[in-house]
Design a protein around this motif. Structure first.
Motif, PDB file in Angstrom:
ATOM      1  N   HIS A 294       0.848  -1.192   0.000  1.00  7.56           N
ATOM      2  CA  HIS A 294       0.000   0.000   0.000  1.00  7.56           C
ATOM      3  C   HIS A 294       0.884   1.244   0.000  1.00  7.56           C
TER       4      HIS A 294
ATOM      5  N   CYS B 184       1.280   4.137   1.420  1.00  9.49           N
ATOM      6  CA  CYS B 184       0.841   4.909   2.586  1.00  9.49           C
ATOM      7  C   CYS B 184       1.943   5.737   3.231  1.00  9.49           C
TER       8      CYS B 184
ATOM      9  N   HIS C 251      -5.334   8.054  11.754  1.00  8.63           N
ATOM     10  CA  HIS C 251      -6.326   8.449  10.749  1.00  8.63           C
ATOM     11  C   HIS C 251      -5.800   8.194   9.336  1.00  8.63           C
ATOM     12  N   HIS C 252      -4.566   8.584   9.102  1.00  9.72           N
ATOM     13  CA  HIS C 252      -3.959   8.382   7.780  1.00  9.72           C
ATOM     14  C   HIS C 252      -3.910   6.895   7.422  1.00  9.72           C
TER      15      HIS C 252
ATOM     16  N   SER D 251      -5.668   4.428   8.614  1.00  6.35           N
ATOM     17  CA  SER D 251      -6.981   3.763   8.552  1.00  6.35           C
ATOM     18  C   SER D 251      -7.538   3.754   7.128  1.00  6.35           C
ATOM     19  N   GLU D 252      -7.037   4.620   6.278  1.00  4.18           N
ATOM     20  CA  GLU D 252      -7.444   4.607   4.869  1.00  4.18           C
ATOM     21  C   GLU D 252      -6.886   3.404   4.128  1.00  4.18           C
ATOM     22  N   TYR D 253      -5.821   2.788   4.667  1.00  2.44           N
ATOM     23  CA  TYR D 253      -5.142   1.685   3.992  1.00  2.44           C
ATOM     24  C   TYR D 253      -5.317   0.342   4.686  1.00  2.44           C
ATOM     25  N   TYR D 254      -5.438   0.358   6.010  1.00  5.61           N
ATOM     26  CA  TYR D 254      -5.475  -0.886   6.777  1.00  5.61           C
ATOM     27  C   TYR D 254      -6.600  -0.840   7.805  1.00  5.61           C
ATOM     28  N   TRP D 255      -7.359  -1.913   7.875  1.00  5.84           N
ATOM     29  CA  TRP D 255      -8.374  -1.987   8.926  1.00  5.84           C
ATOM     30  C   TRP D 255      -7.874  -2.816  10.097  1.00  5.84           C
TER      31      TRP D 255
END
Length: 139
Positions: A26, A28, A96-97, A99-103
């Motif tokens: 990812h 990120c 926050h940043h 969380s857009e890539y990994y849950w």
């Protein structure tokens, strides 16, 4: 021997090139994450008596050129680096940043690449070793 480091029993110059990729590659790693990764990495490696020579990366991986003493366990050091940077700092400081890539609590892939480096090519070293014992010792 000025280019070498030393400890109580050895002179050494051990240099490694480490490449670490993000989980699922990812993209990120932004500028803020990279800057923080470099700060953390320099601090960690200095605690382990390793020196960062160069560090850079892209959105999905980083490169670290570093030197290390001979007593270091390379795999343990690399895994500690990945755990500390990801678990203790990056995931906590950029939730926050990321969380857009990994849950799940991911950041680095489990794999990595590490290469040894040196100033001489394999051919030069091989030739040097082949020529050992060929010198006239009686002179």
């Amino acid at each position: 021997m000025t280019d070498y480091k030393r400890n109580r029993h050895a002179y050494f110059k051990l240099t490694y090139h480490l490449v670490v990729v993000t989980k699922y590659r990812h993209k990120c790693i932004n500028d803020d994450v990279m800057k923080r990764l470099e700060e953390i990495t320099r601090d960690l490696f200095s605690k382990w008596n390793c020196g960062i020579i160069e560090m850079n990366g892209e959105e999905d991986h980083i490169h670290i050129l570093f030197d290390a003493p001979p007593q270091i366990n390379l795999a343990t050091t690399i895994n500690s680096f990945k755990t500390v940077t990801a678990s203790r700092y990056i995931r906590k400081e950029f939730p926050h940043h990321l969380s857009e890539y990994y849950w799940k609590p991911y950041f680095w892939s489990r794999s990595y690449m590490v290469l040894t480096t040196g100033g001489a090519t394999m051919d030069v070293i091989k030739k040097y070793i082949e020529e050992q014992g060929e010198q006239d010792l009686s002179a």
